[in-house]
Design an enzyme around this catalytic site. Structure first.
Site, PDB file in Angstrom:
ATOM      1  N   ILE A  14       0.662  -1.317  -0.180  1.00  0.00           N
ATOM      2  CA  ILE A  14       0.158  -0.388  -0.161  1.00  0.00           C
ATOM      3  C   ILE A  14       0.123   1.140   0.272  1.00  0.00           C
ATOM      4  O   ILE A  14       0.385   2.253  -0.686  1.00  0.00           O
ATOM      5  CB  ILE A  14      -0.648  -0.214   1.183  1.00  0.00           C
ATOM      6  CG1 ILE A  14      -2.037   1.250   1.240  1.00  0.00           C
ATOM      7  CG2 ILE A  14       0.015   0.051   2.804  1.00  0.00           C
ATOM      8  CD1 ILE A  14      -3.000   0.937   0.032  1.00  0.00           C
ATOM      9  N   SER A  36      12.090   0.164   7.471  1.00  0.00           N
ATOM     10  CA  SER A  36      10.987  -0.644   7.088  1.00  0.00           C
ATOM     11  C   SER A  36      12.113  -1.450   7.103  1.00  0.00           C
ATOM     12  O   SER A  36      13.396  -0.994   7.045  1.00  0.00           O
ATOM     13  CB  SER A  36      10.976  -0.982   5.825  1.00  0.00           C
ATOM     14  OG  SER A  36       9.125  -1.340   5.880  1.00  0.00           O
ATOM     15  N   ARG A  37      11.279  -3.056   7.708  1.00  0.00           N
ATOM     16  CA  ARG A  37      12.593  -4.122   7.721  1.00  0.00           C
ATOM     17  C   ARG A  37      12.762  -4.622   6.512  1.00  0.00           C
ATOM     18  O   ARG A  37      13.680  -5.501   6.323  1.00  0.00           O
ATOM     19  CB  ARG A  37      11.757  -5.409   8.597  1.00  0.00           C
ATOM     20  CG  ARG A  37      11.371  -5.181  10.235  1.00  0.00           C
ATOM     21  CD  ARG A  37      11.080  -6.226  10.880  1.00  0.00           C
ATOM     22  NE  ARG A  37      11.031  -5.879  12.288  1.00  0.00           N
ATOM     23  CZ  ARG A  37      10.594  -6.483  12.949  1.00  0.00           C
ATOM     24  NH1 ARG A  37       9.618  -7.622  12.807  1.00  0.00           N
ATOM     25  NH2 ARG A  37      10.419  -5.371  14.176  1.00  0.00           N
ATOM     26  N   LYS A  89      -5.671   2.779   7.554  1.00  0.00           N
ATOM     27  CA  LYS A  89      -6.969   2.364   7.678  1.00  0.00           C
ATOM     28  C   LYS A  89      -6.538   0.624   8.547  1.00  0.00           C
ATOM     29  O   LYS A  89      -5.843   0.409   7.716  1.00  0.00           O
ATOM     30  CB  LYS A  89      -8.074   2.806   7.756  1.00  0.00           C
ATOM     31  CG  LYS A  89      -8.217   1.708   6.093  1.00  0.00           C
ATOM     32  CD  LYS A  89      -9.177   0.712   5.748  1.00  0.00           C
ATOM     33  CE  LYS A  89      -8.937  -0.049   4.598  1.00  0.00           C
ATOM     34  NZ  LYS A  89      -9.649  -1.583   4.592  1.00  0.00           N
ATOM     35  N   ASP A 167     -12.549  -6.334   6.326  1.00  0.00           N
ATOM     36  CA  ASP A 167     -11.323  -5.190   5.861  1.00  0.00           C
ATOM     37  C   ASP A 167     -11.874  -4.846   4.834  1.00  0.00           C
ATOM     38  O   ASP A 167     -11.578  -4.084   4.808  1.00  0.00           O
ATOM     39  CB  ASP A 167     -10.080  -6.363   5.848  1.00  0.00           C
ATOM     40  CG  ASP A 167      -8.957  -5.189   5.386  1.00  0.00           C
ATOM     41  OD1 ASP A 167      -8.114  -5.083   5.483  1.00  0.00           O
ATOM     42  OD2 ASP A 167      -9.097  -5.582   4.174  1.00  0.00           O
TER      43      ASP A 167
END
Lengths: 313, 313
Positions: A14, A36-37, A89, A167
């Site tokens: 996303i 971020s990993r 969200k 979702d």
């Protein structure tokens, strides 16, 4: 006016598909770091964690694109460091933790923005304006898509907190709570849950409001072929509204009044810039509250097992 | 000052055992009518419905002791008629409908009081005062009772909206949300649900707060013998609080500081009189919000069937 220096946490699908291009296209905000990993973004500082990012780069704001289960801790860390925070969200795994974030943002005087991207679809605001002041007698939400197409191999969506068919369904609820002129509430529902999963694959919900609205929602993740993201509403003055394609298309009394390509995330970042400049927050938990109400009040019905690979069934 | 003229709706067990004697014992409020399908109260006008009662008797306030599933419509009817409203717990079947009532009471300027009777137990306020300003590191809620003893033959508690073991558990949550100095939120849980029922018979929940509190709740409806309604808390300064018997008894650092008979409902009606005189409302949904969070985030575990008659199993 100087640009808001933004750090983004969670460089997943996303973020790459929507957030990064929208940030780049929005005046008044610029990406200066990621945490971020798995990945970074071209041309900006890249960190492995939010803590390292906050320590390493001067930031004004943080966008959280991580899964909801870990969002509260990160949001609190950023808010307490005095950063404005934008939440993908849903804004959290529970309603109670969001209350805590609202209190934290109030204490430090920064902006907290709980985004609902479907509210920024092209048709939502025109639909809200048309319904304003009218009495809605009947409304219907039909939100049906193929989970294998949109969430291939994503086991977490079936786990507790993953919300299952809610979702996508929460996107419909985020539109309905925005456009319907009165608040509504659940009176009953059924949640079809595969016997090998925790989260529902389908849900049929009935709502009403203080004027006796008859609102139904039909969520289904087993839709093959064309996908359906429709909301219709009939008003007491004989009007009829049809919002389709998840909010891209709006037909009122048979006439098409909106049909537009997706610009949801650009509008989200424009709104975020405005909120920060005006020292305001925007946190509406009502879509997630309806989901929690449905889990609390809905009847659980066991359905056949779901396997990501259809041939494994 | 003239007394508040009260009409009570729903003359069931809780009304007869608690509400009617407490109203009679409270200065500033008097029962003038009841509305109930099954029974009335001695010496006051008796109606079959809220509507008939509102039309037939001059009232200032209405107490609703009906099941939560039908509470919203009645509360709205009373609020829109300009009556102050007292709600038995839980204040509704959904969180969203309570929001609607708060808005309605705001419009007509009357008092809305969502009661949580356990908050009026003798030990709750002393416990809150002792914990205020302290940091709680660990806390434990153990709420175990025998459903057959307290809810014999009440099938509705197993239905959607009946909440199952959360019907007593919400009492513990109403105390915990009042006495713990920081808001807390669920991080995970398990809901044991009999395979022939909709609602859980047991739940194990884990919560935290922004300071890293370790709070667990253990609700069980299968407790034989002595019943357990305990909350313990350990603070960072080495203090230890033990609230037991559902809030009647409080031990701090080994010393008994409160032990008292039940006066919960008398204090509820005194508080209601005060709220009405001061033109205030008192609506805290946080206990019900934790329940909704648990239904949304908790893992469902199927357990053996529950039969009200043990020999039927």
């Amino acid at each position: 006016m100087t640009s808001i220096r933004l750090g983004l946490v969670g460089v997943g699908k996303i973020a790459r598909d929507q957030h990064l291009p929208s940030i780049a296209a929005t005046a008044g905000i610029e990406l200066v770091a990621t945490a971020s990993r798995s990945a970074g973004a071209d041309g900006v500082a890249s960190y492995r964690s939010l803590g390292e990012m906050l320590a390493g780069t001067e930031l004004d704001a943080v966008a959280l694109c991580t899964p909801p289960q870990v969002r509260h801790g990160m949001a609190l860390e950023a808010l307490e460091a005095g950063k404005h925070v934008l939440l993908e969200k849903p804004p959290g795994a529970t309603l109670s933790e969001i209350d805590d974030l609202v209190a934290a943002s109030g204490k430090t005087g920064v902006t907290l923005f709980a985004t609902w991207h479907s509210r920024f679809s092209a048709a939502t605001e025109p639909a809200r304006r048309w319904l304003e002041g009218r009495t809605v007698e009947r409304a219907e939400i039909v939100w049906k898509e193929d989970v294998r197409r949109w969430h291939p191999g994503q086991d977490w969506i079936w786990e507790p907190g993953g919300l299952g068919v809610f979702d996508p369904g929460i996107n419909a609820l985020s539109i309905a709570t925005r456009i319907l002129p009165e608040p509504f509430f659940l009176t009953g529902g059924e949640l079809d849950t595969p016997e090998n999963r925790q989260a529902p694959i389908a849900a049929r919900l009935a709502f009403t409001d203080r004027n006796g609205l008859d609102l139904t929602a039909d969520f289904d993740w087993r839709q093959k072929g064309p996908q359906t993201w429709d909301i219709t509403a009939e008003t007491s003055d004989g009007g009829r509204l049809h919002l389709s394609e998840g909010g891209k298309r709006l037909v009122i009394d048979g006439e098409t009044v909106v049909t537009s390509e997706d610009a949801e995330y650009r509008d989200i970042y424009e709104h975020f810039v405005r909120l920060v400049r005006e020292h305001r927050s925007d946190v509406d938990v009502s879509p997630l509250r309806h989901v929690a109400d449905a889990f609390m009040l809905g009847r659980r019905c066991r359905t056949e097992p779901f396997h990501d690979d259809e041939n494994a069934a």
